[in-house]
Write a protein that holds these residues in place. Structure first.
Motif, PDB file in Angstrom:
ATOM      1  N   VAL A  72       1.129  -1.371  -0.149  1.00  0.00           N
ATOM      2  CA  VAL A  72      -0.061  -0.112   0.415  1.00  0.00           C
ATOM      3  C   VAL A  72       0.430   1.401  -0.216  1.00  0.00           C
ATOM      4  N   ASP A  73       1.231   1.818  -1.164  1.00  0.00           N
ATOM      5  CA  ASP A  73       2.018   2.511  -1.063  1.00  0.00           C
ATOM      6  C   ASP A  73       2.366   3.834  -1.779  1.00  0.00           C
ATOM      7  N   THR A  74       0.832   4.070  -1.965  1.00  0.00           N
ATOM      8  CA  THR A  74       0.094   5.449  -2.169  1.00  0.00           C
ATOM      9  C   THR A  74      -1.468   5.087  -2.097  1.00  0.00           C
ATOM     10  N   PRO A  75      -1.938   6.614  -2.164  1.00  0.00           N
ATOM     11  CA  PRO A  75      -3.182   6.804  -1.414  1.00  0.00           C
ATOM     12  C   PRO A  75      -4.678   6.074  -2.702  1.00  0.00           C
ATOM     13  N   LYS A  76      -3.883   6.082  -3.799  1.00  0.00           N
ATOM     14  CA  LYS A  76      -4.345   5.649  -4.768  1.00  0.00           C
ATOM     15  C   LYS A  76      -4.921   4.073  -4.381  1.00  0.00           C
ATOM     16  N   ARG A 101      -0.102   8.004   7.225  1.00  0.00           N
ATOM     17  CA  ARG A 101      -1.756   7.913   6.606  1.00  0.00           C
ATOM     18  C   ARG A 101      -2.028   7.120   6.036  1.00  0.00           C
ATOM     19  N   LEU A 102      -1.201   6.240   5.061  1.00  0.00           N
ATOM     20  CA  LEU A 102      -1.298   4.597   4.803  1.00  0.00           C
ATOM     21  C   LEU A 102      -2.165   3.969   5.698  1.00  0.00           C
ATOM     22  N   ALA A 103      -1.199   4.000   6.432  1.00  0.00           N
ATOM     23  CA  ALA A 103      -1.567   2.834   7.166  1.00  0.00           C
ATOM     24  C   ALA A 103      -3.011   2.804   8.295  1.00  0.00           C
ATOM     25  N   LEU A 104      -3.540   4.604   8.570  1.00  0.00           N
ATOM     26  CA  LEU A 104      -4.623   4.787   9.201  1.00  0.00           C
ATOM     27  C   LEU A 104      -5.714   4.608   8.062  1.00  0.00           C
ATOM     28  N   GLU A 105      -5.324   5.015   6.854  1.00  0.00           N
ATOM     29  CA  GLU A 105      -6.374   4.583   6.037  1.00  0.00           C
ATOM     30  C   GLU A 105      -6.530   2.728   5.071  1.00  0.00           C
ATOM     31  N   ALA A 106      -5.705   2.084   5.561  1.00  0.00           N
ATOM     32  CA  ALA A 106      -6.146   0.934   5.207  1.00  0.00           C
ATOM     33  C   ALA A 106      -6.220   0.264   6.295  1.00  0.00           C
ATOM     34  N   ALA A 107      -6.170   0.422   7.554  1.00  0.00           N
ATOM     35  CA  ALA A 107      -6.557  -0.540   8.574  1.00  0.00           C
ATOM     36  C   ALA A 107      -8.119  -1.525   9.068  1.00  0.00           C
ATOM     37  N   PRO A 108      -9.110  -0.555   8.139  1.00  0.00           N
ATOM     38  CA  PRO A 108     -10.466  -1.183   7.952  1.00  0.00           C
ATOM     39  C   PRO A 108     -10.858  -2.068   7.456  1.00  0.00           C
ATOM     40  N   PHE A 109      -9.580  -2.444   6.250  1.00  0.00           N
ATOM     41  CA  PHE A 109     -10.037  -3.147   4.651  1.00  0.00           C
ATOM     42  C   PHE A 109      -8.811  -4.484   5.237  1.00  0.00           C
ATOM     43  N   VAL A 110      -7.856  -4.476   6.191  1.00  0.00           N
ATOM     44  CA  VAL A 110      -7.061  -5.306   6.494  1.00  0.00           C
ATOM     45  C   VAL A 110      -6.740  -6.054   7.809  1.00  0.00           C
TER      46      VAL A 110
END
Ligand code: SF4
Length: 387
Positions: A72-76, A101-110
């Motif tokens: 998960v290397d980009t906001p996209k 911030r990418l970790a914060l965004e990814a957390a609900p889906f992993v």
């Protein structure tokens, strides 16, 4: 292979020790604490391409992979995760570097985050990631390798500056440098009250990674994810991974593993999973599907009996099965019965026909050579129905 057995005991003849680690949940799986050693792989797709990524994740899972990591290397890439999550069932790991911030965004889906707290800057960033991991009950893997070493640790262990770049010592970083970095990152998480941690200390050098994991295992009880990094293409990787991961498993060290093969195509990625199975199977730590053992053949092989072809045909015909069955194929009667006695089903060439043994007992003695494969496949079917 669509599912795996969950045998986790060594064979009675070779009881392997298991290092006692604390248990950490990854989605529905429990890692550590004597639980089965799980096989992990990683996609090689652009995570932002949800279609391609879903296809590769599901193909890996279909091949038996139990945990799949995605970059998960980009906001996209982060924005593609909800769709990837919706269309896959295997536990997913978000691999994140530098950008918390990418970790914060990814957390609900992993189901897990791989991040090195020392690489994401301010303590407020670490605190935010920990809070997010707590919110979703996620574990964090600290994944150290020589490229991720903090600057001060790298310098202390021999790195030098050249043309504005930090270069590793000629002999590479020692295992101690990897361990120091791992324990520093563990300490950062513990400082935030976080202990759902797994650790890896991978190196492309087999002796270094083996030493690093051994040192680390002596100094903490967190579950360890094993792997040789940058192990190369299939043949080299298979050898390096088998030696490195195998040596550690023989010591009882390791809770998950990944065989890393330089490959982009899905069919090649699946080889990572297959080799992982084979390593665990070879050590008697887990059993998967139909395992064919065969003699190497020699000048004594009975005329008309083709050990290699029969072994390959049985492997291919039963590649889809998940229940463990061991089949032995022996080219002559000299050592055949003894060697086949250990197997669930043994085929031993004996003159002009083959004998078939079931768990050491002779059950058929006049099977024509050209009927051996179909007869064994029937018997495998029967064994599966009995289990
Ligand atoms: S089982 Fe027979 S054919 Fe096979 S390697 Fe041994 S002696 Fe040779």
């Amino acid at each position: 292979m669509t599912s795996t057995d969950h045998t986790n005991t060594a064979s009675p003849s070779l009881p392997l020790p298991r290092r006692k680690t604390r248990e950490v949940g990854i989605g529905p799986l429990v890692i550590g604490g004597g639980q089965p050693i799980r096989i992990q792989s990683m996609t090689a797709t652009d995570t932002a391409d949800a279609e391609a990524t879903v296809a590769q994740v599901n193909a890996l899972a279909e091949a038996g992979c139990e945990i799949v990591r995605l970059t998960v290397d980009t906001p996209k890439a982060a924005r593609a995760l909800p769709e990837i999550r919706r269309r896959t069932a295997v536990p997913l790991v978000a691999d994140i570097h530098f950008n918390h911030r990418l970790a914060l965004e990814a957390a609900p889906f992993v189901d897990k985050i791989r991040i090195n707290p020392g690489n994401i800057g301010a303590q407020t960033h670490v605190a935010a990631v920990v809070a997010r991991a707590d919110e979703f009950g996620l574990p964090i893997r600290i994944g150290v390798n020589q490229g991720s070493l903090e600057r001060d640790i790298a310098v202390r262990w021999g790195a030098h500056e050249a043309e504005g770049m930090l270069l590793p010592p000629e002999a590479g970083y020692p295992a101690e440098a990897l361990v120091e970095s791992a324990l520093r990152n563990v300490g950062i998480l513990e400082g935030h009250g976080f202990t759902r941690t797994l650790i890896s200390v991978k190196s492309s050098s087999v002796p270094v990674m083996v030493r690093a994991y051994r040192l680390l295992a002596d100094q903490c009880d967190y579950p360890l994810h094993l792997g040789v990094t940058e192990a190369g293409t299939k043949d080299n990787s298979n050898i390096k991974s088998s030696i490195g991961i195998g040596a550690l498993l023989l010591d009882g060290i390791g809770d998950t593993l990944r065989v890393s093969i330089a490959a982009r195509e899905t069919a090649q990625k699946i080889e990572e999973v297959r080799t992982g199975f084979k390593i665990l199977q070879a050590l008697g730590l887990r059993r998967f599907g139909v395992e064919v053992i065969s003699c190497p053949t020699c000048g004594r092989e009975d005329q008309g009996f083709d050990t290699t072809r029969i072994a390959l045909e049985i492997e291919r015909a039963n590649a889809h099965r998940s229940r463990p069955v061991k089949v032995a194929v022996m080219g002559c009667y000299v050592n055949g019965p003894g060697e086949a006695a250990d197997a669930d089903l043994g085929i031993v060439a004996s003159g002009r026909a083959a004998k078939i043994f079931r768990r050491g007992h002779l059950i058929e003695s006049q099977v024509p050579f050209d009927a051996v494969v179909s007869r064994i496949n029937q018997l495998i079917d029967e064994l599966e129905r009995e289990k």
